[in-house]
Each structure stands twice: as C-alpha cells, then as structure tokens.
Design an enzyme around this catalytic site. Sequence first.
Site, PDB file in Angstrom:
ATOM      1  N   PRO A 165     -16.339  68.521  56.290  1.00 12.81           N
ATOM      2  CA  PRO A 165     -17.511  67.739  56.683  1.00 12.81           C
ATOM      3  C   PRO A 165     -17.306  66.228  56.630  1.00 12.81           C
ATOM      4  O   PRO A 165     -16.648  65.713  55.742  1.00 12.81           O
ATOM      5  CB  PRO A 165     -18.576  68.168  55.664  1.00 12.81           C
ATOM      6  CG  PRO A 165     -17.830  68.772  54.536  1.00 12.81           C
ATOM      7  CD  PRO A 165     -16.596  69.377  55.127  1.00 12.81           C
ATOM      8  N   ASN A 166     -17.884  65.581  57.626  1.00  8.47           N
ATOM      9  CA  ASN A 166     -17.944  64.122  57.782  1.00  8.47           C
ATOM     10  C   ASN A 166     -16.624  63.485  58.223  1.00  8.47           C
ATOM     11  O   ASN A 166     -16.577  62.297  58.505  1.00  8.47           O
ATOM     12  CB  ASN A 166     -18.456  63.446  56.493  1.00  8.47           C
ATOM     13  CG  ASN A 166     -19.825  63.962  56.115  1.00  8.47           C
ATOM     14  OD1 ASN A 166     -20.751  63.881  56.914  1.00  8.47           O
ATOM     15  ND2 ASN A 166     -19.974  64.514  54.918  1.00  8.47           N
ATOM     16  N   ARG A 178     -16.831  55.831  59.317  1.00  5.42           N
ATOM     17  CA  ARG A 178     -17.378  56.206  58.010  1.00  5.42           C
ATOM     18  C   ARG A 178     -16.684  55.433  56.888  1.00  5.42           C
ATOM     19  O   ARG A 178     -15.474  55.569  56.701  1.00  5.42           O
ATOM     20  CB  ARG A 178     -17.125  57.705  57.834  1.00  5.42           C
ATOM     21  CG  ARG A 178     -17.440  58.240  56.499  1.00  5.42           C
ATOM     22  CD  ARG A 178     -16.813  59.608  56.292  1.00  5.42           C
ATOM     23  NE  ARG A 178     -17.277  60.141  55.043  1.00  5.42           N
ATOM     24  CZ  ARG A 178     -16.701  61.088  54.361  1.00  5.42           C
ATOM     25  NH1 ARG A 178     -15.611  61.660  54.827  1.00  5.42           N
ATOM     26  NH2 ARG A 178     -17.196  61.497  53.222  1.00  5.42           N
ATOM     27  N   TYR A 207     -11.919  55.067  53.821  1.00  2.21           N
ATOM     28  CA  TYR A 207     -11.218  56.056  54.656  1.00  2.21           C
ATOM     29  C   TYR A 207     -10.422  55.430  55.807  1.00  2.21           C
ATOM     30  O   TYR A 207      -9.797  56.168  56.581  1.00  2.21           O
ATOM     31  CB  TYR A 207     -12.233  57.075  55.197  1.00  2.21           C
ATOM     32  CG  TYR A 207     -12.938  57.848  54.100  1.00  2.21           C
ATOM     33  CD1 TYR A 207     -12.226  58.726  53.283  1.00  2.21           C
ATOM     34  CD2 TYR A 207     -14.304  57.685  53.854  1.00  2.21           C
ATOM     35  CE1 TYR A 207     -12.858  59.424  52.255  1.00  2.21           C
ATOM     36  CE2 TYR A 207     -14.951  58.376  52.840  1.00  2.21           C
ATOM     37  CZ  TYR A 207     -14.223  59.245  52.046  1.00  2.21           C
ATOM     38  OH  TYR A 207     -14.843  59.927  51.028  1.00  2.21           O
ATOM     39  N   ASN A 221      -8.450  69.514  54.225  1.00  5.07           N
ATOM     40  CA  ASN A 221      -9.287  68.501  53.579  1.00  5.07           C
ATOM     41  C   ASN A 221     -10.707  69.044  53.646  1.00  5.07           C
ATOM     42  O   ASN A 221     -11.370  68.954  54.684  1.00  5.07           O
ATOM     43  CB  ASN A 221      -9.178  67.158  54.293  1.00  5.07           C
ATOM     44  CG  ASN A 221      -9.950  66.067  53.539  1.00  5.07           C
ATOM     45  OD1 ASN A 221     -10.764  66.361  52.653  1.00  5.07           O
ATOM     46  ND2 ASN A 221      -9.706  64.816  53.893  1.00  5.07           N
ATOM     47  N   ALA A 266     -16.418  67.040  50.838  1.00  8.55           N
ATOM     48  CA  ALA A 266     -17.226  67.238  49.628  1.00  8.55           C
ATOM     49  C   ALA A 266     -17.294  68.706  49.196  1.00  8.55           C
ATOM     50  O   ALA A 266     -17.564  68.986  48.019  1.00  8.55           O
ATOM     51  CB  ALA A 266     -18.629  66.683  49.840  1.00  8.55           C
ATOM     52  N   HIS A 297     -15.588  69.973  45.971  1.00  9.06           N
ATOM     53  CA  HIS A 297     -16.102  69.797  44.614  1.00  9.06           C
ATOM     54  C   HIS A 297     -17.063  70.891  44.185  1.00  9.06           C
ATOM     55  O   HIS A 297     -17.392  70.977  43.009  1.00  9.06           O
ATOM     56  CB  HIS A 297     -16.760  68.419  44.497  1.00  9.06           C
ATOM     57  CG  HIS A 297     -15.910  67.318  45.063  1.00  9.06           C
ATOM     58  ND1 HIS A 297     -14.643  67.052  44.592  1.00  9.06           N
ATOM     59  CD2 HIS A 297     -16.108  66.442  46.100  1.00  9.06           C
ATOM     60  CE1 HIS A 297     -14.112  66.060  45.299  1.00  9.06           C
ATOM     61  NE2 HIS A 297     -14.979  65.674  46.220  1.00  9.06           N
ATOM     62  N   ASP A 300     -12.873  81.080  47.321  1.00  8.76           N
ATOM     63  CA  ASP A 300     -12.598  82.516  47.425  1.00  8.76           C
ATOM     64  C   ASP A 300     -11.872  82.851  48.721  1.00  8.76           C
ATOM     65  O   ASP A 300     -11.029  83.757  48.745  1.00  8.76           O
ATOM     66  CB  ASP A 300     -13.904  83.317  47.323  1.00  8.76           C
ATOM     67  CG  ASP A 300     -14.434  83.405  45.907  1.00  8.76           C
ATOM     68  OD1 ASP A 300     -13.727  82.968  44.973  1.00  8.76           O
ATOM     69  OD2 ASP A 300     -15.571  83.892  45.732  1.00  8.76           O
ATOM     70  N   GLU A 335      -4.148  71.322  49.632  1.00 10.37           N
ATOM     71  CA  GLU A 335      -5.359  70.501  49.562  1.00 10.37           C
ATOM     72  C   GLU A 335      -4.971  69.035  49.765  1.00 10.37           C
ATOM     73  O   GLU A 335      -4.058  68.550  49.100  1.00 10.37           O
ATOM     74  CB  GLU A 335      -5.980  70.682  48.172  1.00 10.37           C
ATOM     75  CG  GLU A 335      -7.143  69.745  47.888  1.00 10.37           C
ATOM     76  CD  GLU A 335      -7.622  69.793  46.430  1.00 10.37           C
ATOM     77  OE1 GLU A 335      -6.940  70.413  45.572  1.00 10.37           O
ATOM     78  OE2 GLU A 335      -8.683  69.212  46.164  1.00 10.37           O
ATOM     79  N   HIS A 340      -6.578  64.897  50.326  1.00  9.28           N
ATOM     80  CA  HIS A 340      -7.670  63.924  50.353  1.00  9.28           C
ATOM     81  C   HIS A 340      -7.108  62.571  50.765  1.00  9.28           C
ATOM     82  O   HIS A 340      -6.028  62.177  50.287  1.00  9.28           O
ATOM     83  CB  HIS A 340      -8.352  63.810  48.988  1.00  9.28           C
ATOM     84  CG  HIS A 340      -8.914  65.107  48.535  1.00  9.28           C
ATOM     85  ND1 HIS A 340     -10.056  65.632  49.106  1.00  9.28           N
ATOM     86  CD2 HIS A 340      -8.471  66.009  47.651  1.00  9.28           C
ATOM     87  CE1 HIS A 340     -10.291  66.815  48.545  1.00  9.28           C
ATOM     88  NE2 HIS A 340      -9.346  67.071  47.668  1.00  9.28           N
ATOM     89  N   SER A 394      -8.657  59.607  50.187  1.00  8.48           N
ATOM     90  CA  SER A 394      -8.877  58.710  49.045  1.00  8.48           C
ATOM     91  C   SER A 394      -8.310  59.342  47.775  1.00  8.48           C
ATOM     92  O   SER A 394      -8.035  60.543  47.732  1.00  8.48           O
ATOM     93  CB  SER A 394     -10.370  58.452  48.883  1.00  8.48           C
ATOM     94  OG  SER A 394     -11.057  59.663  48.564  1.00  8.48           O
ATOM     95  N   ARG A 448     -12.638  57.682  41.753  1.00 15.21           N
ATOM     96  CA  ARG A 448     -13.952  57.428  42.349  1.00 15.21           C
ATOM     97  C   ARG A 448     -15.061  58.009  41.468  1.00 15.21           C
ATOM     98  O   ARG A 448     -14.916  58.030  40.253  1.00 15.21           O
ATOM     99  CB  ARG A 448     -13.965  57.991  43.781  1.00 15.21           C
ATOM    100  CG  ARG A 448     -12.874  57.384  44.681  1.00 15.21           C
ATOM    101  CD  ARG A 448     -12.914  57.928  46.090  1.00 15.21           C
ATOM    102  NE  ARG A 448     -14.201  57.699  46.727  1.00 15.21           N
ATOM    103  CZ  ARG A 448     -14.640  58.371  47.807  1.00 15.21           C
ATOM    104  NH1 ARG A 448     -13.862  59.307  48.341  1.00 15.21           N
ATOM    105  NH2 ARG A 448     -15.813  58.105  48.324  1.00 15.21           N
ATOM    106  N   ARG A 469     -16.092  63.704  41.892  1.00 16.47           N
ATOM    107  CA  ARG A 469     -14.950  63.929  42.804  1.00 16.47           C
ATOM    108  C   ARG A 469     -13.672  64.317  42.051  1.00 16.47           C
ATOM    109  O   ARG A 469     -12.702  64.772  42.652  1.00 16.47           O
ATOM    110  CB  ARG A 469     -14.694  62.687  43.665  1.00 16.47           C
ATOM    111  CG  ARG A 469     -15.817  62.380  44.615  1.00 16.47           C
ATOM    112  CD  ARG A 469     -15.479  61.211  45.542  1.00 16.47           C
ATOM    113  NE  ARG A 469     -16.703  60.559  45.997  1.00 16.47           N
ATOM    114  CZ  ARG A 469     -17.438  60.976  47.025  1.00 16.47           C
ATOM    115  NH1 ARG A 469     -17.065  62.019  47.732  1.00 16.47           N
ATOM    116  NH2 ARG A 469     -18.545  60.335  47.355  1.00 16.47           N
TER     117      ARG A 469
HETATM  118  C1  DQA Z   1     -12.342  63.303  50.756  1.00 17.44           C
HETATM  119  C2  DQA Z   1     -12.869  63.021  49.349  1.00 17.44           C
HETATM  120  C3  DQA Z   1     -14.159  63.777  49.113  1.00 17.44           C
HETATM  121  O1  DQA Z   1     -14.655  63.504  47.800  1.00 17.44           O
HETATM  122  C4  DQA Z   1     -15.203  63.331  50.117  1.00 17.44           C
HETATM  123  O2  DQA Z   1     -16.397  64.062  49.924  1.00 17.44           O
HETATM  124  C5  DQA Z   1     -14.735  63.418  51.514  1.00 17.44           C
HETATM  125  C6  DQA Z   1     -13.379  62.992  51.821  1.00 17.44           C
HETATM  126  C7  DQA Z   1     -11.086  62.464  51.078  1.00 17.44           C
HETATM  127  O3  DQA Z   1     -10.412  62.794  52.041  1.00 17.44           O
HETATM  128  O4  DQA Z   1     -10.808  61.485  50.391  1.00 17.44           O
HETATM  129  O5  DQA Z   1     -15.481  63.762  52.415  1.00 17.44           O
HETATM  130  O6  DQA Z   1     -11.975  64.676  50.841  1.00 17.44           O
END
Ligand code: DQA
Length: 143
Positions: free
Chosen positions: A11-12, A19, A24, A75, A78, A81, A88, A99, A101, A103, A108, A112
């Site tokens: 998401p996002n 953003r 980012y 990735n 959120a 978390h 699962d 995994e 990220h 950031s 942070r 997170r």
């Molecule tokens: C993220 C870090 C997450 O905490 C955040 O919610 C994101 C982006 C990152 O790529 O740094 O949406 O996964």
Amino acid sequence: MIKKILVIHGPNLNLLGEREPGIYGDSSIEVLNSNIIDRAEEQGMSCDVFQSNHEGAIIDKLHAARTEFDGVILNAGAYTHYSYAIRDAIAAIKIPVIEVHISNVFARDGFRSNSVIAPVCKGSISGFGFGSYYLAVQALSEL
Ligand code: DQA
C-alpha cells in the site's frame, strides 16, 4: 536456481515520487520497477512487478507466485507491522520471500520497528532507498 522473480509493492507505494519525498525519494514506481527489471536481467533472471493497496490482493499474488516464480521481493508497506494474514501467506509458500523497505524502519516511529513478516521471510533489507530492492535482487540471484 532462481530464474523468475516477482516484486510485490504494497500500500501507498504507487505514490512513490509524490509521497513524503524526504523519506521515500522523488522517483516514481515506474522508474523503480524499470531499474529492478534491468538489474534482475543483468543477473540472468526475469522479473515481474505488482502493486496493490489491498491486503487480500497481495495474499492472492503470494499464493499464485508459489507455482509461477522462484522467489519474491516484498515491500508490504504498513502491512509489515500488523498483517498476520500476509505473514501466514508467506509461511504457506515454499519459495523464498525477501522483505524490503526503502526507509530504515528501525530509525522511525516505534511501531515501524516491529515486522510481523520478518520471522517467515528469508531475510530483510531496510534503509537503502531504492537500493534495498536492488540488494534483494542480488540476494535472490545468489540463493
Ligand atoms: C515502508 C516502511 C513502512 O513502515 C511504511 O508503512 C511504508 C513503506 C518502506 O519502504 O520504507 O509504506 O515499507
């Protein structure tokens, strides 16, 4: 040997470039995807990319990946978390999931620092900007 990889952006991440650019960066997801695909091909792997803002769609894609791909870069945004459902789904499939990220999630907000998916992933990479994905491509190529 890893030949076909899938990148899942949660998401996002469709809003990369717009953003919170201080966190980012100012490049788009299209630029990121093109760079990831180039790096995967340099390592002799093919690479598909997928983005969704929906938990169930990410789970469906992980399930489908188990027969279509040799490894996944995820990735989960959120969902990282708190999504036990995504955790699962990763645990349910045998192919390695890395995994990532953009950031440094440990530098942070406190929430997170906890990843509910990390224990079921092959490994985690955080804090290198878009480089986190490129490092994950490298890691998959060496598995
Ligand atoms: C993220 C870090 C997450 O905490 C955040 O919610 C994101 C982006 C990152 O790529 O740094 O949406 O996964």
